[in-house]
Design an enzyme around this catalytic site. Structure first.
Site, PDB file in Angstrom:
ATOM      1  N   PHE A 153       0.862  -1.182   0.000  1.00 22.81           N
ATOM      2  CA  PHE A 153       0.000   0.000   0.000  1.00 22.81           C
ATOM      3  C   PHE A 153       0.904   1.241   0.000  1.00 22.81           C
ATOM      4  O   PHE A 153       0.782   2.138   0.825  1.00 22.81           O
ATOM      5  CB  PHE A 153      -0.940   0.008   1.201  1.00 22.81           C
ATOM      6  CG  PHE A 153      -1.749  -1.255   1.354  1.00 22.81           C
ATOM      7  CD1 PHE A 153      -2.910  -1.452   0.612  1.00 22.81           C
ATOM      8  CD2 PHE A 153      -1.353  -2.252   2.235  1.00 22.81           C
ATOM      9  CE1 PHE A 153      -3.656  -2.615   0.754  1.00 22.81           C
ATOM     10  CE2 PHE A 153      -2.084  -3.420   2.380  1.00 22.81           C
ATOM     11  CZ  PHE A 153      -3.251  -3.605   1.632  1.00 22.81           C
ATOM     12  N   SER A 176      -2.005  -0.239  -5.877  1.00 20.83           N
ATOM     13  CA  SER A 176      -2.977  -0.495  -6.938  1.00 20.83           C
ATOM     14  C   SER A 176      -3.201   0.709  -7.845  1.00 20.83           C
ATOM     15  O   SER A 176      -3.684   0.566  -8.967  1.00 20.83           O
ATOM     16  CB  SER A 176      -4.312  -0.932  -6.335  1.00 20.83           C
ATOM     17  OG  SER A 176      -4.831   0.087  -5.495  1.00 20.83           O
ATOM     18  N   CYS A 265      -5.607   1.894  10.402  1.00 18.78           N
ATOM     19  CA  CYS A 265      -6.120   3.240  10.635  1.00 18.78           C
ATOM     20  C   CYS A 265      -7.639   3.226  10.798  1.00 18.78           C
ATOM     21  O   CYS A 265      -8.276   4.271  10.731  1.00 18.78           O
ATOM     22  CB  CYS A 265      -5.704   4.188   9.513  1.00 18.78           C
ATOM     23  SG  CYS A 265      -6.381   3.768   7.898  1.00 18.78           S
TER      24      CYS A 265
END
Length: 321
Positions: A153, A176, A265
């Site tokens: 990520f 992505s 998060c």
């Protein structure tokens, strides 16, 4: 209006050390409820301010608050990023645009702990950058020297820049979004790392982790910093399944004695629950795992004791045996 001014001044004063630090010019100035300004987010990016008005109550005072921000901080411009779904729960439309002064450029350069980053405050995630990870990026540098790193990520490559600067070996960035990954390349180049033999993988992290496991590929340091998985209470169970899945896979491809730095998060997933999810992942991965450090959001994202929900970012640095 005087009450609003006092609360803003108090919030700004509590970040004075950051304001005085020449190596950092991107940080949070107002953290909503934690600064007794519910629904208001205010971030500094160089000479510009980026603001979010998230509730009907704070929206009512928008014009007055923008005027106060302009008077107290004298920014080049104030840009609104109230393009978040939570506003719709209070009957507010999602809006973005210039509120004061000059419009910021499509990409602006900021510095964080001496590292340089290009930030898109108009369309980037949150207000453009994950400011809440500033201190964690710095803390992880102690584990990077000479290590092969998997940065999952990756977004615009902030963890990768810190890792490269601290002497990491090859870094594999998985993201992505093609646009974010291209910005990650540019941020590495901006900091003098264009000639490194790093890898940029545009793909789904879950899929990539499975492929690496099946191929027997391992890494010395893995960073998992996924987006929020749970936006409501009824999503917590599926979020926990997602956290377990990626952490189980990451544990399986962490080299013996290597480091897994993993984050959540999702405010609805408590620190205790997150740790239990990792416990389950370690059992299924058949790995013994030590927690060697616990991480939280940066100090400019304070946690108000009487508002425990303001603690949303939690991280664990683990040694996978």
């Amino acid at each position: 209006i005087l009450a609003w001014q006092r609360r803003l001044e108090r919030a700004f004063a509590s970040r004075q050390a950051l304001a005085d630090d020449p190596s950092t010019d991107a940080y949070r100035l107002v953290n909503a409820e934690s600064d007794l300004l519910p629904g208001l987010i205010l971030d500094r990016y160089g000479d510009y301010l980026v603001v979010q008005f998230l509730t009907l109550g704070i929206e009512w005072w928008k014009a007055e608050l923008v005027s106060l921000m302009a008077d107290l901080l004298r920014p080049r411009g104030i840009y609104e990023r109230s393009d978040v779904e939570v506003r719709e729960k209070e009957g507010l439309a999602q809006v973005t645009g210039l509120l004061h002064g000059e419009e910021p450029p499509d990409l602006m350069e900021v510095t964080e702990n001496g590292h340089r980053f290009l930030v898109d405050v108009k369309t980037g995630q949150k207000t453009g950058f994950y400011l809440d990870q500033r201190e964690n990026r710095q803390k992880l540098t102690r584990y990077c020297r000479g290590k092969e790193v998997l940065n999952c990520f990756a977004y615009t490559g902030a963890f990768a820049v810190y890792a490269a600067a601290s002497g990491a070996g090859r870094i594999t960035n998985v993201e992505s979004s093609a646009e974010a990954l291209e910005l990650a390349r540019r941020n590495m180049a901006l900091n003098g790392f264009a000639e490194r033999d790093d890898e940029y993988v545009e793909d789904d992290v879950f899929q990539v982790l499975r492929e690496y496991r099946d191929r027997g590929r391992t890494f010395d340091l893995i960073i998992l910093d996924p987006p929020k998985f749970a936006y409501s209470q009824d999503q917590v169970e599926s979020a926990c399944r997602g956290y377990k899945d990626i952490n189980l896979l990451a544990m399986q491809i962490t080299a013996p004695g290597g480091i897994l730095s993993t984050f959540s998060c999702s405010g609805l997933v408590s620190s205790d629950l997150f740790q239990k999810v990792l416990f389950g992942a370690s059992v299924d991965a058949r790995r013994n795992v030590h927690i060697i450090e616990k991480l939280s959001q940066a100090s400019d994202h304070p946690i108000l004791l009487t508002f425990p929900e303001s603690e949303y970012l939690k991280g664990l640095v683990c040694r996978v045996l």
